[in-house]
Write a protein that holds these residues in place. Structure first.
Motif, PDB file in Angstrom:
ATOM      1  N   LYS A 129       0.831  -1.203   0.000  1.00  0.00           N
ATOM      2  CA  LYS A 129       0.000   0.000   0.000  1.00  0.00           C
ATOM      3  C   LYS A 129       0.865   1.253   0.000  1.00  0.00           C
ATOM      4  CE  LYS A 129      -3.910  -2.216   2.330  1.00  0.00           C
ATOM      5  NZ  LYS A 129      -4.794  -2.194   3.521  1.00  0.00           N
ATOM      6  N   LYS A 130       1.988   1.172   0.720  1.00  0.00           N
ATOM      7  CA  LYS A 130       2.940   2.271   0.733  1.00  0.00           C
ATOM      8  C   LYS A 130       4.206   1.807   0.010  1.00  0.00           C
ATOM      9  CE  LYS A 130       1.353   4.318   5.069  1.00  0.00           C
ATOM     10  NZ  LYS A 130       1.762   4.768   6.426  1.00  0.00           N
ATOM     11  N   SER A 174       7.106   2.827  -0.013  1.00  0.00           N
ATOM     12  CA  SER A 174       8.316   2.880   0.806  1.00  0.00           C
ATOM     13  C   SER A 174       8.522   1.594   1.601  1.00  0.00           C
ATOM     14  CB  SER A 174       8.248   4.075   1.768  1.00  0.00           C
ATOM     15  OG  SER A 174       7.108   3.976   2.617  1.00  0.00           O
TER      16      SER A 174
END
Length: 267
Positions: free
Chosen positions: A81-82, A84
Motif C-alpha cells: 500500500k505504501k 516505501s
C-alpha cells in the motif's frame, strides 16, 4: 513289391536314426550358456551437453546472490500500500557475515560451515519470497538440540541451587522414590524454556551482530519489533546450531550449544 517295401522300411529307419543323432546335438546347443557381456569399468566421458552445463555452473555467481530465472514471475502479486515499505536492504557482504560468525562461534567460526550454508542459516522465508531458500527446517532441528542441552544442564545442576518445590498430595500419598529418578524431580523446579527464553536469545543475537546480517523482509520497516524481529533472530540462532549439527555431527553441535549459547546466559 516286397523289395519296395524293404527299401521304404530301410529309408524310414535311416531317417529316424538321423533324427536321434541330431537331437542330442540340438539339446547340447541349447545348454550352451551365452557369453556374459563385459561392461567397461572405465569412467564414461562426459557428453558435450554435460560439459556445457558444468561450464555454465562454474561461471554462475553463488546461489545465495541471485534469484533463479525459472522462479521469477512476469509480474508481482505483492503490491504494498505504501511503496516505501517495499524497499528493504539486507547485507550482501561476505566479510560482514564472517565477522558475525566469529563473534558467535569464536575464532574460526566462519570456517565451520560452507559458504552457501552460512547464508542459508541466516535467511528468513520472508526474504525474496523464499526463492533463495530459507532456514525453517534448520531452525527446527537446532531448537531440539538446544532444548536437549538445556534439559541436561538442569539435570546436572545441584539440587541445592534450584528453588525448593513442595508438592503435597491431597490424598496423603507418597510418590515412589529412587536414586535414578532424583534428577528428574529437578524439572519441577526449572524448565528448559526458562533457560532458553526468546528474550535471552534475542539479546545474544544482538550482541553478536546477527541483527545486522539477517536476511528478511519486514512487513513494517518502520516497526521491526512489530514485524517479528524477535522471532526472526531466534530462528536464525536455532538454524546455525542445526546447520552445524548436520555438517559436523551432534557432538560438535552440543558443544556449541553449551559453550556459545547456554554459558553466555549464565554470565
Amino acid at each position: 513289391m516286397a523289395l519296395n517295401s524293404s527299401r521304404s522300411a530301410f529309408s524310414s529307419a535311416c531317417k529316424a536314426l538321423g533324427q536321434c543323432r541330431s537331437a542330442p546335438q540340438t539339446a547340447a546347443r541349447q545348454l550352451v550358456v551365452a557369453p556374459v557381456r563385459q561392461f567397461s569399468t572405465s569412467t564414461a566421458r562426459p557428453s558435450e551437453a554435460e560439459k556445457k552445463e558444468a561450464e555454465e555452473e562454474s561461471t554462475q555467481p553463488p546461489r545465495w546472490t541471485y534469484t533463479p530465472e525459472r522462479m521469477k514471475m512476469p509480474f508481482s502479486i505483492n503490491v504494498a500500500k505504501k511503496p516505501s515499505r517495499s524497499v528493504w536492504q539486507c547485507n550482501d557482504k561476505p566479510e560482514v557475515l564472517d565477522a558475525m560468525y566469529k563473534r558467535f562461534l569464536g575464532a574460526g567460526g566462519d570456517k565451520l560451515l560452507p559458504e552457501e550454508i552460512k547464508w542459508l542459516a541466516i535467511t528468513h522465508k520472508s526474504f525474496d519470497q523464499g526463492r533463495r531458500g530459507f532456514n525453517t527446517r534448520l531452525a527446527y532441528f537446532g531448537r531440539q538440540i538446544l532444548a536437549l542441552e538445556a534439559t541436561r544442564s538442569i539435570l546436572v545442576t545441584p539440587a541445592e541451587s534450584l528453588p525448593p518445590v513442595h508438592i503435597t498430595d491431597k490424598f496423603g500419598r507418597q510418590p515412589f522414590q529412587h536414586p535414578a529418578l532424583a534428577n528428574v524431580d529437578k524439572l519441577n523446579a526449572k524448565q528448559p524454556q526458562d533457560i532458553v527464553h526468546k528474550d535471552k536469545l534475542t539479546k545474544l543475537a544482538r550482541e553478536v551482530g546477527l541483527s545486522q546480517v539477517i536476511r528478511w523482509k519486514p512487513r513494517l520497516p518502520e516497526n521491526l519489533e512489530g514485524s517479528g524481529l524477535t522471532v526472526v533472530l531466534n530462528t536464525a540462532v536455532y538454524a546455525i546450531i542445526g546447520a552445524i549439527s548436520l555438517q559436523h555431527g551432534a557432538e560438535v553441535a552440543a558443544r556449541v550449544a553449551r559453550e556459545r549459547v547456554l554459558k553466555r546466559f549464565e554470565a
